[in-house]
Each structure stands twice: as structure tokens, then as C-alpha cells.
Design a protein around this motif. Structure first.
Motif, PDB file in Angstrom:
ATOM      1  N   ASN A  89      11.422   3.649   0.370  1.00  0.00           N
ATOM      2  CA  ASN A  89      12.170   4.135   1.528  1.00  0.00           C
ATOM      3  C   ASN A  89      11.343   5.004   2.469  1.00  0.00           C
ATOM      4  O   ASN A  89      11.453   4.901   3.684  1.00  0.00           O
ATOM      5  CB  ASN A  89      13.397   4.912   1.051  1.00  0.00           C
ATOM      6  N   ALA A  90      10.525   5.875   1.925  1.00  0.00           N
ATOM      7  CA  ALA A  90       9.718   6.778   2.748  1.00  0.00           C
ATOM      8  C   ALA A  90       8.542   7.262   1.917  1.00  0.00           C
ATOM      9  O   ALA A  90       8.528   7.116   0.686  1.00  0.00           O
ATOM     10  CB  ALA A  90      10.560   7.963   3.226  1.00  0.00           C
ATOM     11  N   ALA A  91       7.560   7.828   2.588  1.00  0.00           N
ATOM     12  CA  ALA A  91       6.403   8.368   1.882  1.00  0.00           C
ATOM     13  C   ALA A  91       6.786   9.706   1.256  1.00  0.00           C
ATOM     14  O   ALA A  91       7.108  10.657   1.967  1.00  0.00           O
ATOM     15  CB  ALA A  91       5.240   8.555   2.856  1.00  0.00           C
ATOM     16  N   PRO A  92       6.791   9.809  -0.058  1.00  0.00           N
ATOM     17  CA  PRO A  92       7.142  11.075  -0.702  1.00  0.00           C
ATOM     18  C   PRO A  92       6.074  12.129  -0.444  1.00  0.00           C
ATOM     19  O   PRO A  92       4.903  11.808  -0.238  1.00  0.00           O
ATOM     20  CB  PRO A  92       7.227  10.718  -2.183  1.00  0.00           C
ATOM     21  N   GLU A  93       6.479  13.386  -0.456  1.00  0.00           N
ATOM     22  CA  GLU A  93       5.528  14.467  -0.235  1.00  0.00           C
ATOM     23  C   GLU A  93       4.644  14.658  -1.461  1.00  0.00           C
ATOM     24  O   GLU A  93       5.097  14.577  -2.596  1.00  0.00           O
ATOM     25  CB  GLU A  93       6.249  15.776   0.089  1.00  0.00           C
ATOM     26  N   GLY A  94       3.390  14.931  -1.203  1.00  0.00           N
ATOM     27  CA  GLY A  94       2.444  15.186  -2.273  1.00  0.00           C
ATOM     28  C   GLY A  94       1.036  14.918  -1.801  1.00  0.00           C
ATOM     29  O   GLY A  94       0.819  14.450  -0.668  1.00  0.00           O
ATOM     30  N   ASP A  95       0.066  15.210  -2.665  1.00  0.00           N
ATOM     31  CA  ASP A  95      -1.331  15.032  -2.270  1.00  0.00           C
ATOM     32  C   ASP A  95      -2.183  14.364  -3.327  1.00  0.00           C
ATOM     33  O   ASP A  95      -3.409  14.314  -3.204  1.00  0.00           O
ATOM     34  CB  ASP A  95      -1.929  16.391  -1.884  1.00  0.00           C
ATOM     35  N   VAL A 140       1.450  16.152  -7.666  1.00  0.00           N
ATOM     36  CA  VAL A 140       0.924  14.894  -8.190  1.00  0.00           C
ATOM     37  C   VAL A 140       2.085  13.966  -8.522  1.00  0.00           C
ATOM     38  O   VAL A 140       3.047  14.370  -9.176  1.00  0.00           O
ATOM     39  CB  VAL A 140       0.075  15.140  -9.453  1.00  0.00           C
ATOM     40  N   LEU A 141       1.996  12.725  -8.082  1.00  0.00           N
ATOM     41  CA  LEU A 141       3.063  11.746  -8.280  1.00  0.00           C
ATOM     42  C   LEU A 141       2.593  10.617  -9.197  1.00  0.00           C
ATOM     43  O   LEU A 141       1.540  10.031  -8.973  1.00  0.00           O
ATOM     44  CB  LEU A 141       3.492  11.155  -6.931  1.00  0.00           C
ATOM     45  N   HIS A 142       3.400  10.305 -10.208  1.00  0.00           N
ATOM     46  CA  HIS A 142       3.160   9.140 -11.049  1.00  0.00           C
ATOM     47  C   HIS A 142       3.917   7.973 -10.439  1.00  0.00           C
ATOM     48  O   HIS A 142       5.149   7.994 -10.369  1.00  0.00           O
ATOM     49  CB  HIS A 142       3.641   9.394 -12.481  1.00  0.00           C
ATOM     50  N   VAL A 180       0.856  -1.188   0.000  1.00  0.00           N
ATOM     51  CA  VAL A 180       0.000   0.000   0.000  1.00  0.00           C
ATOM     52  C   VAL A 180       0.889   1.235   0.000  1.00  0.00           C
ATOM     53  O   VAL A 180       1.717   1.422   0.900  1.00  0.00           O
ATOM     54  CB  VAL A 180      -0.926   0.022   1.236  1.00  0.00           C
ATOM     55  N   GLY A 181       0.740   2.064  -1.005  1.00  0.00           N
ATOM     56  CA  GLY A 181       1.543   3.278  -1.113  1.00  0.00           C
ATOM     57  C   GLY A 181       0.753   4.488  -0.666  1.00  0.00           C
ATOM     58  O   GLY A 181      -0.400   4.676  -1.068  1.00  0.00           O
ATOM     59  N   ARG A 182       1.356   5.291   0.186  1.00  0.00           N
ATOM     60  CA  ARG A 182       0.712   6.532   0.603  1.00  0.00           C
ATOM     61  C   ARG A 182       1.727   7.664   0.599  1.00  0.00           C
ATOM     62  O   ARG A 182       2.941   7.436   0.685  1.00  0.00           O
ATOM     63  CB  ARG A 182       0.070   6.401   1.986  1.00  0.00           C
ATOM     64  N   LEU A 183       1.223   8.874   0.503  1.00  0.00           N
ATOM     65  CA  LEU A 183       2.070  10.051   0.447  1.00  0.00           C
ATOM     66  C   LEU A 183       2.157  10.724   1.807  1.00  0.00           C
ATOM     67  O   LEU A 183       1.302  10.537   2.673  1.00  0.00           O
ATOM     68  CB  LEU A 183       1.498  11.049  -0.562  1.00  0.00           C
TER      69      LEU A 183
END
Length: 251
Positions: free
Chosen positions: A86-92, A76-78, A65-68
Motif C-alpha cells: 500500500n505504501a512505503a513503510p517508515e524505516g531505514d 529495521v523492517l523484516h 522493488v520495495g523501498r522504505l
């Protein structure tokens, strides 16, 4: 209108517009009955337990499960591979064509938005609070999906989960000034400040982005009013829990 589902002691919502798309799995969680206020201690494990039970009820146990790291932006992340390694990237907002991966958004008054195209080639999620909405996070997400996957915005199905209603979304004049359309605000003599219709603001942005009206379904339940079902930042403060909204494409 979303529909309630029950599995064991877990209650969650689904959107018929997304359910009809073969291969797409999705759902919007609720606050489990008796869930304590996290501010009283021990809340975080209980809320994570709500999440685990919710994923099991959806049939997503074992899925990555991927979350930001949500920052109330229009970023916006593709998702194409190991963005969440490694970590939850910033974004919404995020979108992906990968199968066997669930995208998750966490909310407690903001609008959770789940999107899929009608051929299940791509799914997406967005976290739309007033800041992200004023910066157009959802139409930016739609434009990215259309550009990257070559689908038509008119073929996108969109569900907006439980969020704070216009009844409770009091904002300052500085927020009013951030939006070009005054029709998404309401004023009443008994209200000291204007109230923002956050769901309607996002619905209109979706329409402007090319999504068809009948392809949009939204919850009509207010998270602040319905403390029996939902967590709410405005009601409970900084120690509140979160609801989870997820979407993915089956392998």
C-alpha cells in the motif's frame, strides 16, 4: 573497492564481494551524464528514468522493488510478504529471504549499505546518514539478520556504495558529541568544524557486530566532490536527485 560497469548509456557499480555469491543481484547507480538539477524543473521524471535504466541494466526489469520511507532512524523492517503493498513503510533498513524481490535504498550523500549472507539465504539494505549511524542502524540490521535467519555475522558480505567523504562531511560539535569514538572525526586548521568519516564509522560498527574485515568492501568516491557521477544533497541542495542501490535474490 567497488568496480564500475557499463550497459548501453548506464554506468553503475558492483561489489566483487557480493558478485561472487550465486543468486544475488545488486548494484549502485550513478548520475547519468547530463542529468539536470531537479530544482530547475523536469528533474524528477529524468531521475526516475535513471532508475528505470539502472534496473534494466541489472536485469531487474519487471521485478517488484520495495523501498522504505527513509526517516534517518534505526528502524529495521523484516520483509516477509506484502509490506510494500500500500505504501512505503517508515524505516531505514530492511532484510528479506524472499526471492524475486529487490530491496532499494535511495541516497544523495548518506551511505547505502547492501548485505548478503554467503549462501544467499538473506539480503538486506540500509540507509546510513549521520543520524542513523549514530543510532546504530547498520549493526541493528546485522543483529536482526543473525537472530532471524540463524546465520553467522562472520558469513555476511557487505558493500557500502558511494557516499560523502570525510573531505566534505563537515558537522557541528553537537554531532561530534553523538559518537563515542573521536577517531572517526578529523580536524584541520583550515576547517571551521570537525569532519565525520561516515564510511569508517559504519565499517567499525560492522566489525563490532561480528562482520569480518575482508568481507566489507566500500566505495572510495565522494558524492559531493564527484558531481559528474553522483547526486549530492550538500552540493546541490533540496532539489537534488537520488542514487539507487538495490539487492535481491534471484527466483
Amino acid at each position: 573497492m567497488l568496480q564500475a560497469h557499463h550497459s548501453s548509456d548506464v554506468t553503475f557499480f558492483k561489489a566483487p564481494i557480493l558478485e561472487r555469491i550465486s543468486g544475488v543481484v545488486h548494484g549502485f547507480s550513478t548520475r547519468r551524464e547530463g542529468s539536470p538539477d531537479p530544482a530547475t524543473g523536469g528533474g524528477k521524471p529524468r531521475v526516475e528514468g535513471e532508475r528505470d535504466g539502472f534496473l534494466v541494466a541489472l536485469g531487474l526489469a519487471g521485478w517488484p522493488v520495495g523501498r522504505l520511507s527513509q526517516v534517518h532512524s534505526n528502524v529495521v523492517l523484516h520483509v516477509e510478504g506484502n509490506e510494500f503493498a500500500n505504501a512505503a513503510p517508515e524505516g531505514d533498513a530492511a532484510y528479506t529471504g524472499l526471492t524475486g524481490l529487490a530491496l532499494e535504498v535511495r541516497t544523495a550523500d548518506c551511505v547505502p549499505v547492501l548485505i548478503a549472507d554467503d549462501s544467499a539465504r538473506v539480503v538486506a539494505m540500509a540507509h546510513a546518514g549521520w543520524r542513523g549511524t549514530s543510532e546504530g542502524v547498520v549493526p541493528k540490521l546485522v543483529d536482526a539478520i543473525v537472530s532471524e535467519f540463524g546465520v553467522s555475522a562472520g558469513d555476511l558480505a557487505v558493500a557500502m556504495g558511494p557516499h560523502i567523504g570525510v573531505c566534505c562531511m563537515e558537522v557541528g560539535e553537537e554531532v561530534f558529541d553523538r559518537f563515542a569514538n573521536p577517531d572517526i572525526f578529523r580536524r584541520k586548521p583550515e576547517w571551521a568544524k570537525p569532519h565525520l568519516d561516515l564510511g569508517e564509522a559504519n565499517r567499525r560498527q560492522l566489525l563490532d557486530a561480528g562482520v569480518r574485515a575482508h568481507m566489507i568492501q566500500a566505495s572510495t568516491l565522494c558524492t559531493r566532490c564527484r558531481g559528474d557521477m553522483f547526486h549530492s544533497y550538500r552540493r546541490d541542495g533540496a532539489g537534488e536527485g537520488r542514487m539507487f542501490s538495490v539487492i535481491g535474490i534471484q527466483p
